[in-house]
Every structure is written in C-alpha cells, then in structure tokens.
Scaffold this motif. Structure first.
Motif, short mmCIF file in Angstrom:
data_model
loop_
_atom_site.label_atom_id
_atom_site.label_comp_id
_atom_site.label_asym_id
_atom_site.label_seq_id
_atom_site.Cartn_x
_atom_site.Cartn_y
_atom_site.Cartn_z
N ARG A 115 0.95 -1.17 -0.03
CA ARG A 115 -0.18 0.34 0.30
C ARG A 115 0.86 1.32 -0.27
N GLU A 117 1.38 4.32 1.63
CA GLU A 117 0.92 4.76 3.07
C GLU A 117 1.99 5.94 3.17
N GLY A 122 5.29 0.73 12.32
CA GLY A 122 3.92 0.08 12.08
C GLY A 122 3.03 0.36 10.78
N ARG A 123 3.35 1.63 9.72
CA ARG A 123 2.71 1.64 9.00
C ARG A 123 3.44 1.51 7.88
N LEU A 124 4.01 0.72 7.02
CA LEU A 124 4.61 0.18 5.88
C LEU A 124 4.17 0.31 4.57
N PHE A 127 3.44 -4.94 3.88
CA PHE A 127 4.26 -5.37 4.69
C PHE A 127 3.47 -6.71 5.01
N GLN A 129 0.60 -10.03 6.38
CA GLN A 129 -0.80 -10.85 7.15
C GLN A 129 -0.81 -12.08 7.16
N LYS A 212 -8.80 9.74 10.21
CA LYS A 212 -7.78 10.03 11.12
C LYS A 212 -7.65 11.36 11.75
N ARG A 260 -14.19 0.04 9.65
CA ARG A 260 -13.19 -0.62 9.06
C ARG A 260 -12.65 0.32 7.56
N LEU A 262 -12.97 -1.24 4.38
CA LEU A 262 -12.94 -1.41 3.23
C LEU A 262 -14.64 -1.62 3.23
N THR A 282 -4.26 -1.07 16.19
CA THR A 282 -4.72 -1.91 15.39
C THR A 282 -3.66 -3.33 15.24
N VAL A 283 -3.46 -4.00 15.03
CA VAL A 283 -2.50 -5.52 14.97
C VAL A 283 -3.64 -6.21 14.30
N CYS A 284 -5.32 -6.66 14.52
CA CYS A 284 -5.52 -7.63 13.76
C CYS A 284 -7.35 -6.47 13.22
N GLY A 307 -7.86 -9.86 9.02
CA GLY A 307 -5.48 -9.43 8.16
C GLY A 307 -5.71 -8.72 9.20
N GLY A 309 -2.22 -8.02 10.73
CA GLY A 309 -0.53 -7.22 10.56
C GLY A 309 0.99 -7.44 11.33
N ARG A 312 3.27 -5.32 13.26
CA ARG A 312 2.58 -4.36 14.02
C ARG A 312 2.13 -5.70 15.35
#
Ligand code: ATP
Ligand code: MG
Length: 423
Positions: A115, A117, A122-124, A127, A129, A212, A260, A262, A282-284, A307, A309, A312
């Motif tokens: 993605r 981003e 924690g934001r790659l 990444f 899943q 956010k 969510r 999506l 948010t790990v999941c 999903g 991460g 994370r």
C-alpha cells in the motif's frame, strides 16, 4: 562512504539475526490457525486491478490512493495486492470451490501486501498479513469463531495488552437509513470536516467515522450510531455474536465508531487494538462480508474473516518483552589446532549435522583463542579443542559452557547420543 542503493521507503529487510523471530512467530500462527481448521491458500502477488477496485471498493483509502497499480507490457492494468480477501474470493470462485467443497470453506494466507502509505512505525508500504477467510455460513457462531481465532493467536504469540472492540454496521437494507442520518448530521458540520471527508459525505458517509483527522474525529464523536438503526435481523445477529463471545469467555467493548476501511463489510466488524504500540496499535481487523462473493459474480455466499498485521504484532510483542526463540545456538563448537585437528573438526561437525545436530567448526582460519571467542559469541553449548593428541586417542574433552564442567567423550557415534541426552 555514501551508499549507492538503499531500500525503498516503507520497506524492511529482515536480516539473518532477526529472521529467527519471524520464523518462530510464523510457526505459532500456522499451528494456532490449524486448530480452527484453516488451510493455507497461496495467491499471486498481483491481480487484475479490477479485482481490488471492485472487491475493496472505490470509496476506500486503499483503492482511492494506496494501490500500486501499473500497466504491464501487454497493456493490462495490474495491481500489487493491497489485501488478501479480494484475491481469495477470486481464487475460490475461479476454482469452483463454492459449489464443490464442503462448507464452510476455511482458508488462510500469510503474505505481503502493498500500500502506498505515509511510511512510519507500524505503517509500511510492503507489510505482511496473516488473513483468514471463512465462506459459506452466516451463523453468528462463525463470526465468533473467527474472533476467537484472532484472540487465540495473539495469546499464543504472548501478546496480552490487547483490547477487542466490536460493532455491527448492519446490512444492505438497514444501512441506507443510517447513511441518511449520517449525511444529515455531517451536513450541519461541513466547516469542521477535512477535504477528504467532504467527498466521503456524498459517496460513503460512514467512512468519516474512520477518519484519522482530529477535527473530523471530534465531529464524529457526536454522530448517530449504527446500532440504533439495525434491523431486527441484524440486531439479533449482533446479540448472538456477543453471546458466543461471552460463552468463550472473551472480553470485548462495543465501539460504535468502528466501521473498518473496506467497503465489503456488513454486520459484524471488529478490531484488536494493542495498548502499548500507540497510534498504529490496531494489530488485527476484520468482519463479515456477505455481499462480496456476489459482487464477484458468484452465487450469494456469506463470508467472515480478518487481517492481522505481522509487523504490528511484532511491535506489540516487543513492547511486552516477548522473546521469540532467538537464533539457535550450536550444540558443539569443535575448535582445532593444527592440520590433523582441523580435519577431525570437519569430520565430527559433518557427523553431528548428519544426525540433525547443529555444530560448527572454524571455516575462517582463526587462531585457537579467536575460535573460542567466536564459539562464545555463537552461544555454543559445548566446545572442544581438537589437536594431534585428540586425533590419536580418538577422544576429546568437552566443556559445557554454561557452568564450565568438563567430561571426556569418544569422537564417534556415541558422541551423538551423549549430546542428544545433554540437550
Ligand atoms: P489502518 O486503519 O491502521 O490504516 P486498515 O484498516 O487499513 O488499518 P486493514 O486493511 O484492515 O487495515 O488490514 C488489516 C491489518 O493489517 C491492520 O489491522 C494492520 O495490523 C495491518 N496493516 C494495514 N495496513 C498496514 C500498513 N501500511 N503497514 C503495516 N501494517 C498494516
Ligand atoms: Mg489503512
């Protein structure tokens, strides 16, 4: 000296010293998920762009701005997978599993996603899943089972400081009424909304709840909640899911702002949030997606999944001091002096390896002192020094590095048995 090449922003190298914890964690994930009947599915890294545009939904951040899309040499638009659910639905339909395999179909994947981003902790941009997808049942028990599997995995990975938040976003028949109510509410707060949310207001107002941006979040806090708009069926479903979670002894918080990111979700949505990692906690995340298979042209088939991460999850584990088995240490480091000693060290190391024991000897040409220092660095459990005397006698003194105790051992098959006993 300036480096000529560096890794692309938002990507990570997992180096030899760190890969051990990935392997250990992956083993925990695979073993745990097998307890719930999930079998692995392996998918292509890229798909036709349409798969994600239709599957994930074009009002989402992912399709709107995060996809790695390019035209291949044949002029087709392809996209590196930003998530796993769409590809799984495509594959399950393409293989005709929905008509032939017994229901429910349970598939999991452990794969990288891409993605575009803003890269941060924690934001790659690439990444990993762990995702699970369960097709063919709308029973609330299956929602609860998926959530339980997520909780089980986190527990098995040693991560405890997690909070489970759940919500219901209703179905095709009740959600439009909620959208209307949201539009009405947010229309009165246009000045406080960010540019993106003004666009969301028309296209998908629920997404504003997920923004956010601080000022949007403030407005969102006073917005009507979906739970007040659920139809009887959706309400009963949500109550039953909560009931099953209670039965399983899982604590949860109902958080009406969880929607969510999506488009394909319906009814149950949930997140596991780690309390030590901060903004990317948010790990999941997951939920039910009853409309997705139909959207792909298949017969209406309910589905539910999540999903998780991996990066994370590793951050969360690190925060809690979980030590995934560090790199394995050799059971024996066979140091040597002189030509005969080197030959014997090579022979005994090969013999131990043949019998499944990790052993090392000097392949660098170090002196004895440096060999012992290296053995120490590797954390070798035992060391021995092989020279002319040992070769002539066919035995050597083994030193247990933990406490310095020594014992004599023959340099033959009996050594294998002895070392296996000592492990
Ligand atoms: P976020 O709100 O943090 O952007 P998301 O809603 O986009 O997350 P999902 O698409 O539901 O996330 O993906 C499931 C999980 O994958 C997330 O909960 C997170 O653990 C992980 N994940 C998502 N995007 C990234 C990323 N860019 N880098 C690392 N992990 C990610
Ligand atoms: Mg995201």
């Amino acid at each position: 000296m300036a480096l000529k090449y560096t890794r692309p922003r938002g990507t990570q190298d997992v180096l030899p010293g760190e890969s051990g914890k990935w392997l250990a964690l992956e083993e925990i994930l695979r073993k745990t998920i097998a307890l719930y009947g999930y079998r692995e599915i392996r998918l292509p890294t890229f798909e036709s762009t349409e798969v994600f545009a239709r599957g994930v939904g074009d009002t989402t951040d992912i399709v709107g701005k995060e996809m790695y899309t390019f035209t291949d040499k044949g002029g087709r638009s392809v996209t590196l997978r930003p998530e796993g659910t769409s590809g799984t639905v495509r594959a399950v339909l393409e293989a005709g599993l929905l008509g032939s395999a017994p229901m429910p179909i349970k598939a999991y994947y452990l794969q990288s996603c891409f993605r575009y981003e803003k890269a941060q902790k924690g934001r790659l941009r690439e990444f990993h899943q762990l995702g699970i997808e369960c097709f063919g049942t709308n029973a609330p028990e299956s929602d609860a089972e998926v959530i339980e599997a997520g909780a089980h995995i986190l527990r098995a990975a040693g991560v405890k400081k997690v909070r489970l938040e759940i919500n219901s976003i209703g179905c095709k028949s009740c959600r439009p009424h909620y959208h209307d109510a949201l539009r009405q509410y947010f229309s009165g707060h246009k000045a406080e909304l960010c540019e993106t949310c003004l666009d969301r207001l028309a296209r998908n107002p629920m997404r504003i709840l997920d923004c956010k941006c601080e000022s949007c979040q403030k407005v969102a806090a006073g917005a009507p909640v979906m739970l007040d708009f659920l139809c009887d069926e959706c309400r009963a479903h949500f109550e039953a899911v909560k009931g099953r979670l209670d039965d399983a002894g899982l604590a949860y918080i109902v958080n009406p702002t969880i929607v969510r990111g999506l488009d394909y979700y319906s009814n149950t949505v949930f997140e596991f949030i780690h309390e030590g990692v901060g903004t990317q906690g948010t790990v999941c995340g997951g939920g039910r997606y009853n409309g997705l298979v139909e959207q792909f042209g298949g017969a209406a088939t309910p589905g539910v999944g999540f999903g998780m991460g991996i990066e994370r999850l590793l951050l969360a584990a690190e925060d809690e001091g979980v030590d995934f088995c560090p790199d394995e240490a050799p059971v024996l480091y066979a140091a040597n002096i002189g030509g005969a000693g080197k030959g014997e060290a090579a022979r005994i190391t090969a013999l131990l390896r043949q019998h499944g024991l990790y052993a090392e000897y000097d392949v660098v040409g170090r002196g004895l002192k440096a060999q012992m220092k290296y053995a120490d660095k590797l954390g070798a459990k035992y060391t021995c020094v092989l020279g002319d005397d040992e070769v002539a006698a066919g035995k050597a003194v083994l030193k247990r590095m933990a406490d310095g105790t020594q014992f004599e051992a023959a340099l033959d098959e009996t050594l294998i048995i002895k070392l296996k006993e000592e492990l």
